[in-house]
Design a protein around this motif. Structure first.
Motif, PDB file in Angstrom:
ATOM      1  N   THR A 290     -74.982  -9.411 -28.071  1.00 56.31           N
ATOM      2  CA  THR A 290     -75.227 -10.309 -26.943  1.00 56.31           C
ATOM      3  C   THR A 290     -74.553 -11.663 -27.166  1.00 56.31           C
ATOM      4  N   PRO A 291     -74.358 -12.433 -26.109  1.00 56.66           N
ATOM      5  CA  PRO A 291     -73.840 -13.793 -26.284  1.00 56.66           C
ATOM      6  C   PRO A 291     -74.723 -14.637 -27.209  1.00 56.66           C
ATOM      7  N   ALA A 292     -76.039 -14.421 -27.149  1.00 55.53           N
ATOM      8  CA  ALA A 292     -76.946 -15.166 -28.035  1.00 55.53           C
ATOM      9  C   ALA A 292     -76.708 -14.783 -29.503  1.00 55.53           C
ATOM     10  N   ASP A 293     -76.505 -13.494 -29.789  1.00 54.74           N
ATOM     11  CA  ASP A 293     -76.191 -13.061 -31.157  1.00 54.74           C
ATOM     12  C   ASP A 293     -74.957 -13.797 -31.665  1.00 54.74           C
ATOM     13  N   LEU A 294     -73.925 -13.834 -30.823  1.00 54.76           N
ATOM     14  CA  LEU A 294     -72.665 -14.465 -31.209  1.00 54.76           C
ATOM     15  C   LEU A 294     -72.830 -15.967 -31.406  1.00 54.76           C
ATOM     16  N   ALA A 295     -73.631 -16.596 -30.554  1.00 52.98           N
ATOM     17  CA  ALA A 295     -73.862 -18.034 -30.688  1.00 52.98           C
ATOM     18  C   ALA A 295     -74.526 -18.356 -32.021  1.00 52.98           C
ATOM     19  N   TRP A 296     -75.567 -17.593 -32.381  1.00 57.91           N
ATOM     20  CA  TRP A 296     -76.225 -17.826 -33.670  1.00 57.91           C
ATOM     21  C   TRP A 296     -75.270 -17.521 -34.825  1.00 57.91           C
ATOM     22  N   ALA A 297     -74.523 -16.452 -34.731  1.00 59.62           N
ATOM     23  CA  ALA A 297     -73.594 -16.096 -35.810  1.00 59.62           C
ATOM     24  C   ALA A 297     -72.580 -17.213 -36.044  1.00 59.62           C
ATOM     25  N   ARG A 298     -72.051 -17.796 -34.968  1.00 59.19           N
ATOM     26  CA  ARG A 298     -71.075 -18.885 -35.108  1.00 59.19           C
ATOM     27  C   ARG A 298     -71.692 -20.103 -35.782  1.00 59.19           C
TER      28      ARG A 298
ATOM     29  N   LEU B 265     -83.949 -17.682 -28.359  1.00 57.84           N
ATOM     30  CA  LEU B 265     -82.994 -16.589 -28.239  1.00 57.84           C
ATOM     31  C   LEU B 265     -81.567 -17.079 -28.428  1.00 57.84           C
ATOM     32  N   ARG B 266     -81.263 -18.254 -27.935  1.00 62.43           N
ATOM     33  CA  ARG B 266     -79.931 -18.845 -28.073  1.00 62.43           C
ATOM     34  C   ARG B 266     -80.101 -20.236 -28.693  1.00 62.43           C
ATOM     35  N   PRO B 267     -79.236 -20.630 -29.625  1.00 59.64           N
ATOM     36  CA  PRO B 267     -79.403 -21.962 -30.228  1.00 59.64           C
ATOM     37  C   PRO B 267     -79.229 -23.067 -29.177  1.00 59.64           C
ATOM     38  N   HIS B 268     -80.112 -24.059 -29.262  1.00 57.43           N
ATOM     39  CA  HIS B 268     -80.037 -25.216 -28.375  1.00 57.43           C
ATOM     40  C   HIS B 268     -79.120 -26.262 -29.003  1.00 57.43           C
ATOM     41  N   GLU B 269     -78.720 -27.231 -28.231  1.00 56.10           N
ATOM     42  CA  GLU B 269     -77.863 -28.305 -28.730  1.00 56.10           C
ATOM     43  C   GLU B 269     -78.505 -29.001 -29.940  1.00 56.10           C
ATOM     44  N   ASP B 270     -79.828 -29.178 -29.902  1.00 58.99           N
ATOM     45  CA  ASP B 270     -80.536 -29.792 -31.036  1.00 58.99           C
ATOM     46  C   ASP B 270     -80.360 -28.965 -32.311  1.00 58.99           C
ATOM     47  N   ASP B 271     -80.394 -27.631 -32.162  1.00 57.74           N
ATOM     48  CA  ASP B 271     -80.210 -26.753 -33.319  1.00 57.74           C
ATOM     49  C   ASP B 271     -78.825 -26.955 -33.917  1.00 57.74           C
ATOM     50  N   LEU B 272     -77.827 -27.067 -33.062  1.00 60.55           N
ATOM     51  CA  LEU B 272     -76.455 -27.231 -33.522  1.00 60.55           C
ATOM     52  C   LEU B 272     -76.295 -28.517 -34.320  1.00 60.55           C
ATOM     53  N   GLU B 273     -77.034 -29.551 -33.934  1.00 59.34           N
ATOM     54  CA  GLU B 273     -76.926 -30.837 -34.611  1.00 59.34           C
ATOM     55  C   GLU B 273     -77.786 -30.916 -35.865  1.00 59.34           C
ATOM     56  N   SER B 274     -78.984 -30.354 -35.834  1.00 57.88           N
ATOM     57  CA  SER B 274     -79.923 -30.546 -36.937  1.00 57.88           C
ATOM     58  C   SER B 274     -79.867 -29.463 -38.016  1.00 57.88           C
ATOM     59  N   LEU B 275     -79.439 -28.274 -37.661  1.00 60.70           N
ATOM     60  CA  LEU B 275     -79.476 -27.163 -38.613  1.00 60.70           C
ATOM     61  C   LEU B 275     -78.645 -27.411 -39.880  1.00 60.70           C
ATOM     62  N   PRO B 276     -77.404 -27.886 -39.788  1.00 64.25           N
ATOM     63  CA  PRO B 276     -76.637 -28.098 -41.027  1.00 64.25           C
ATOM     64  C   PRO B 276     -77.333 -29.027 -42.028  1.00 64.25           C
ATOM     65  N   GLY B 277     -77.900 -30.131 -41.544  1.00 64.78           N
ATOM     66  CA  GLY B 277     -78.607 -31.051 -42.441  1.00 64.78           C
ATOM     67  C   GLY B 277     -79.858 -30.436 -43.035  1.00 64.78           C
ATOM     68  N   ALA B 278     -80.593 -29.698 -42.218  1.00 60.29           N
ATOM     69  CA  ALA B 278     -81.824 -29.058 -42.709  1.00 60.29           C
ATOM     70  C   ALA B 278     -81.503 -28.012 -43.773  1.00 60.29           C
ATOM     71  N   ILE B 279     -80.456 -27.230 -43.557  1.00 60.27           N
ATOM     72  CA  ILE B 279     -80.067 -26.214 -44.549  1.00 60.27           C
ATOM     73  C   ILE B 279     -79.606 -26.888 -45.828  1.00 60.27           C
ATOM     74  N   ALA B 280     -78.831 -27.953 -45.713  1.00 55.98           N
ATOM     75  CA  ALA B 280     -78.364 -28.677 -46.901  1.00 55.98           C
ATOM     76  C   ALA B 280     -79.545 -29.196 -47.723  1.00 55.98           C
ATOM     77  N   GLU B 281     -80.585 -29.686 -47.061  1.00 54.98           N
ATOM     78  CA  GLU B 281     -81.775 -30.166 -47.768  1.00 54.98           C
ATOM     79  C   GLU B 281     -82.486 -29.030 -48.496  1.00 54.98           C
ATOM     80  N   ILE B 282     -82.591 -27.890 -47.853  1.00 56.85           N
ATOM     81  CA  ILE B 282     -83.258 -26.740 -48.475  1.00 56.85           C
ATOM     82  C   ILE B 282     -82.472 -26.278 -49.696  1.00 56.85           C
TER      83      ILE B 282
END
Length: 152
Positions: free
Chosen positions: A114-122, A75-92
């Protein structure tokens, strides 16, 4: 903002008919504007309603909709998501040279932002030249600059 019952305008800004049902990728209209992208999301999602939070990634190749990935996410991005998502998207995106990623975060529930919506959007806004879209069981909307700057 697109309400659950609304239909996309049958014509885009270029006078090309926009389908009212999903068609093969080679017959999908070009994505030239944020409005075109919103209507593309409407076609891809179909009826609103989600059993779990989802992250949709659409590759846009030469202005045309390309491959789509849909992942269940927390529901809300975890710290791991914040770190790994940019690299994973770049690979795709690197698999399809010249492609651009567009994102939709969808979740079950009502229209209240919701705060979770905003967190993912950011998180997602920094990974794409396209506006991030947020969907729930009642509406599809663009994450605005005000949303991205809001606290919560």
């Amino acid at each position: 903002m697109t309400q659950h019952e609304s239909r996309p305008d049958p014509f885009d800004t270029h006078g090309t008919p926009f389908p009212d049902a999903l068609v093969p990728p080679d017959r999908m209209p070009a994505i030239r504007t944020a409005h075109d992208l919103e209507r593309t999301w409407c076609l891809l999602m179909g009826e609103l309603g989600f059993a779990a939070p989802q992250l949709w990634l659409l590759l846009i190749l030469d202005g045309r909709p390309g491959p789509i990935m849909k992942l269940e996410v927390p529901l809300r991005p975890h710290e791991d998501d914040l770190e790994s998502l940019p690299g994973a998207i770049a690979e795709i995106v690197a698999v399809a040279p010249g492609a651009e990623a567009a994102f939709l975060y969808a979740r079950p529930g009502g229209a209240m932002r919701t705060p979770a919506d905003l967190a993912w959007a950011r998180v997602l806004a920094d990974l794409s030249p396209w506006p991030v879209h947020l969907a729930n069981d009642l509406e599809l909307r663009v994450a605005t600059l005000d949303d991205l700057g809001a606290t919560g």
